[in-house]
Write a protein that holds these residues in place. Structure first.
Motif, PDB file in Angstrom:
ATOM      1  N   TYR A   1      95.809 -64.219  14.759  1.00 13.22           N
ATOM      2  CA  TYR A   1      94.704 -64.719  15.570  1.00 13.22           C
ATOM      3  C   TYR A   1      93.762 -65.601  14.743  1.00 13.22           C
ATOM      4  CZ  TYR A   1      90.560 -64.756  18.539  1.00 13.22           C
ATOM      5  OH  TYR A   1      89.484 -65.166  19.288  1.00 13.22           O
ATOM      6  N   LEU A   2      93.481 -65.152  13.515  1.00  9.56           N
ATOM      7  CA  LEU A   2      92.582 -65.952  12.674  1.00  9.56           C
ATOM      8  C   LEU A   2      93.227 -67.272  12.252  1.00  9.56           C
ATOM      9  CD1 LEU A   2      91.075 -63.132  10.421  1.00  9.56           C
ATOM     10  CD2 LEU A   2      90.003 -64.268  12.379  1.00  9.56           C
ATOM     11  N   TYR A   3      94.533 -67.279  12.079  1.00 12.35           N
ATOM     12  CA  TYR A   3      95.199 -68.502  11.606  1.00 12.35           C
ATOM     13  C   TYR A   3      95.413 -69.495  12.748  1.00 12.35           C
ATOM     14  CZ  TYR A   3      98.688 -71.551   9.496  1.00 12.35           C
ATOM     15  OH  TYR A   3      99.376 -72.654   9.039  1.00 12.35           O
ATOM     16  N   TYR A   4      95.947 -69.003  13.892  1.00 16.00           N
ATOM     17  CA  TYR A   4      96.257 -69.916  15.006  1.00 16.00           C
ATOM     18  C   TYR A   4      95.088 -70.086  15.959  1.00 16.00           C
ATOM     19  CZ  TYR A   4     101.098 -69.398  13.475  1.00 16.00           C
ATOM     20  OH  TYR A   4     102.258 -69.391  12.736  1.00 16.00           O
ATOM     21  N   HIS A   5      94.206 -69.111  16.024  1.00 12.56           N
ATOM     22  CA  HIS A   5      93.042 -69.156  16.913  1.00 12.56           C
ATOM     23  C   HIS A   5      93.458 -69.544  18.340  1.00 12.56           C
ATOM     24  CE1 HIS A   5      88.790 -68.957  17.646  1.00 12.56           C
ATOM     25  NE2 HIS A   5      88.790 -70.149  18.209  1.00 12.56           N
ATOM     26  N   PRO A   6      94.255 -68.692  19.006  1.00 14.71           N
ATOM     27  CA  PRO A   6      94.731 -69.059  20.351  1.00 14.71           C
ATOM     28  C   PRO A   6      93.609 -68.999  21.378  1.00 14.71           C
ATOM     29  CG  PRO A   6      95.395 -66.829  19.811  1.00 14.71           C
ATOM     30  CD  PRO A   6      94.761 -67.370  18.572  1.00 14.71           C
TER      31      PRO A   6
ATOM     32  N   PRO B   1      95.339 -75.544  26.055  1.00 15.41           N
ATOM     33  CA  PRO B   1      94.608 -76.270  25.009  1.00 15.41           C
ATOM     34  C   PRO B   1      95.089 -75.968  23.591  1.00 15.41           C
ATOM     35  CG  PRO B   1      93.328 -74.395  25.691  1.00 15.41           C
ATOM     36  CD  PRO B   1      94.591 -74.362  26.512  1.00 15.41           C
ATOM     37  N   ASN B   2      96.078 -75.102  23.400  1.00 11.32           N
ATOM     38  CA  ASN B   2      96.510 -74.690  22.063  1.00 11.32           C
ATOM     39  C   ASN B   2      97.489 -75.703  21.478  1.00 11.32           C
ATOM     40  OD1 ASN B   2      95.373 -71.758  21.965  1.00 11.32           O
ATOM     41  ND2 ASN B   2      96.392 -71.911  23.943  1.00 11.32           N
ATOM     42  N   ASP B   3      97.468 -75.811  20.145  1.00  9.41           N
ATOM     43  CA  ASP B   3      98.372 -76.726  19.454  1.00  9.41           C
ATOM     44  C   ASP B   3      99.712 -76.079  19.103  1.00  9.41           C
ATOM     45  OD1 ASP B   3      96.484 -78.765  19.519  1.00  9.41           O
ATOM     46  OD2 ASP B   3      95.534 -78.088  17.652  1.00  9.41           O
TER      47      ASP B   3
ATOM     48  N   VAL C   1     103.224 -63.191  32.165  1.00  8.86           N
ATOM     49  CA  VAL C   1     103.135 -64.255  31.178  1.00  8.86           C
ATOM     50  C   VAL C   1     103.436 -63.693  29.804  1.00  8.86           C
ATOM     51  CG1 VAL C   1     100.646 -63.923  30.855  1.00  8.86           C
ATOM     52  CG2 VAL C   1     101.687 -66.120  30.283  1.00  8.86           C
ATOM     53  N   GLY C   2     104.158 -64.485  29.010  1.00  4.31           N
ATOM     54  CA  GLY C   2     104.422 -64.184  27.612  1.00  4.31           C
ATOM     55  C   GLY C   2     104.004 -65.362  26.752  1.00  4.31           C
ATOM     56  N   ALA C   3     103.974 -65.192  25.447  1.00  3.82           N
ATOM     57  CA  ALA C   3     103.511 -66.244  24.539  1.00  3.82           C
ATOM     58  C   ALA C   3     104.385 -66.259  23.299  1.00  3.82           C
ATOM     59  CB  ALA C   3     102.046 -66.048  24.163  1.00  3.82           C
ATOM     60  N   ARG C   4     104.511 -67.449  22.724  1.00  3.34           N
ATOM     61  CA  ARG C   4     105.166 -67.644  21.428  1.00  3.34           C
ATOM     62  C   ARG C   4     104.183 -68.376  20.528  1.00  3.34           C
ATOM     63  NH1 ARG C   4     110.842 -70.650  21.093  1.00  3.34           N
ATOM     64  NH2 ARG C   4     111.523 -68.610  21.886  1.00  3.34           N
ATOM     65  N   ILE C   5     103.859 -67.736  19.412  1.00  2.00           N
ATOM     66  CA  ILE C   5     102.877 -68.294  18.484  1.00  2.00           C
ATOM     67  C   ILE C   5     103.634 -68.877  17.298  1.00  2.00           C
ATOM     68  CG2 ILE C   5     100.868 -67.795  17.054  1.00  2.00           C
ATOM     69  CD1 ILE C   5     100.276 -65.455  18.882  1.00  2.00           C
ATOM     70  N   GLY C   6     103.398 -70.141  17.021  1.00  2.00           N
ATOM     71  CA  GLY C   6     104.096 -70.821  15.933  1.00  2.00           C
ATOM     72  C   GLY C   6     104.932 -71.964  16.463  1.00  2.00           C
ATOM     73  N   GLY C   7     105.134 -72.966  15.615  1.00  2.00           N
ATOM     74  CA  GLY C   7     105.911 -74.131  16.020  1.00  2.00           C
ATOM     75  C   GLY C   7     107.396 -73.910  15.845  1.00  2.00           C
ATOM     76  N   GLY C   8     108.187 -74.788  16.450  1.00  2.00           N
ATOM     77  CA  GLY C   8     109.631 -74.721  16.312  1.00  2.00           C
ATOM     78  C   GLY C   8     110.212 -73.569  17.109  1.00  2.00           C
TER      79      GLY C   8
END
Length: 311
Positions: free
Chosen positions: A119-124, A164-166, A247-254
């Protein structure tokens, strides 16, 4: 031969007493004299016994321990070995339970630490949802004196969402459900429901949730029917839209990153308006109303985008 003299009489036995001779008639009878009892010597004075304290009974726990020892001694060595075997099994079971509990707590702590770091790194941030003005493709209110008032309504609904997340991607599952209701002063009037398909919502992108709800023969009061006809002529009908899905989520690129499983989510859009006439090419013109997002029927506490942003 001369005769032998007679033998002398035997002496009287000491145990036998000589019989008293009967008194003669001349002398008067006299009472026999009582023998005087022999004098007894006084007993010698003995020293008093030494004072001894009364014995106190042993404590209760010592008494129980003594009884247990006696029972174990009477039972033999086989019984003692049997008790020792059970005691060892109980200790090993408690040790395994304590180790399992410790590992479980450690795993929970590690998972919580990983979630905090992510959470601190990606700040979703939570996605934002906005409801476009609704377009009733069919709106008919029957008004006859013999039958109660009824409504036949078909409404097209479009909900626009912005991520709005990257580096966070959302995945909405199939099996969702959308419901539409007509807002009225006397209470909401349900106008039907429709299934909602799942979709993938990429990072910094816009997606649309669209469905068509239809209701036929909805019985309403005459006052509600009159207000609905008047609001439809003036294009001032107010609607309420509710979408329930997962709803589900994937945190991180690729293709990697951390995944979050499906959780129930509800999108509540209250105060939706009616689209004005004159849309060009099916485009709905008009202000959009903001929707609220609820996870597990609780309002989403993550930061939400304040307005809809287009890429």
């Amino acid at each position: 031969m001369a005769d032998k003299p007679p033998p002398p009489p035997p002496p009287p036995h000491p145990s036998t007493k000589p019989k008293p001779k009967p008194p003669t008639s001349a002398a008067p009878p006299t009472a026999p004299a009582r023998p005087t009892p022999p004098l007894k010597k006084p007993p010698l004075a003995q020293p008093p016994p030494p004072m001894s304290r009364p014995l106190k009974p042993p404590p209760a726990h010592q008494f129980r321990q003594q009884q247990q020892q006696n029972q174990s001694t009477a039972g033999g060595g086989r019984k003692r070995r049997h008790r020792g075997h059970h005691g060892g099994g109980g200790c090993s079971g408690r040790r395994v339970c304590c180790l399992a509990t410790g590992f479980l707590l450690l795993a929970l702590c590690l998972a919580l630490a990983a979630a905090c770091l992510a959470y601190l790194y990606y700040h979703p941030r939570a996605p934002s949802f906005h409801l476009q003005p609704l377009t009733p493709t069919r709106f008919h209110v029957s008004n006859t004196s013999s039958t109660p008032s009824a409504m036949d309504v078909t409404v097209s609904v479009r909900v626009v969402t912005w991520n709005p997340n990257d580096r966070v991607t959302f995945q909405y599952g199939d099996g969702g459900e959308g419901r539409v209701a007509l807002s009225d002063a006397d209470g909401d009037v349900a106008l039907g429901w429709a299934p909602v398909a799942g979709f993938r919502h990429g990072a910094r992108s816009v997606a649309t949730v669209a469905f068509v709800a239809a209701a036929k023969g909805v019985v309403v009061d005459d006052a509600v029917a009159a207000r609905a006809r008047d609001g439809y002529r003036r294009r001032r009908l107010a609607f309420k839209v509710v979408v329930d899905t997962h709803v589900g989520a994937r945190i991180g690129g690729g293709g990697g990153g951390m995944r979050v499983g499906m959780v129930p989510v509800r999108v509540l859009c209250d105060g939706g308006g009616m689209a004005p006439r004159g849309g060009v090419g099916g485009t709905v013109v008009g202000p959009m109303s903001k929707c609220q997002v609820y996870l597990f029927r609780v309002r989403w506490l993550m930061p939400v985008a304040s307005k809809l942003q287009l890429p």
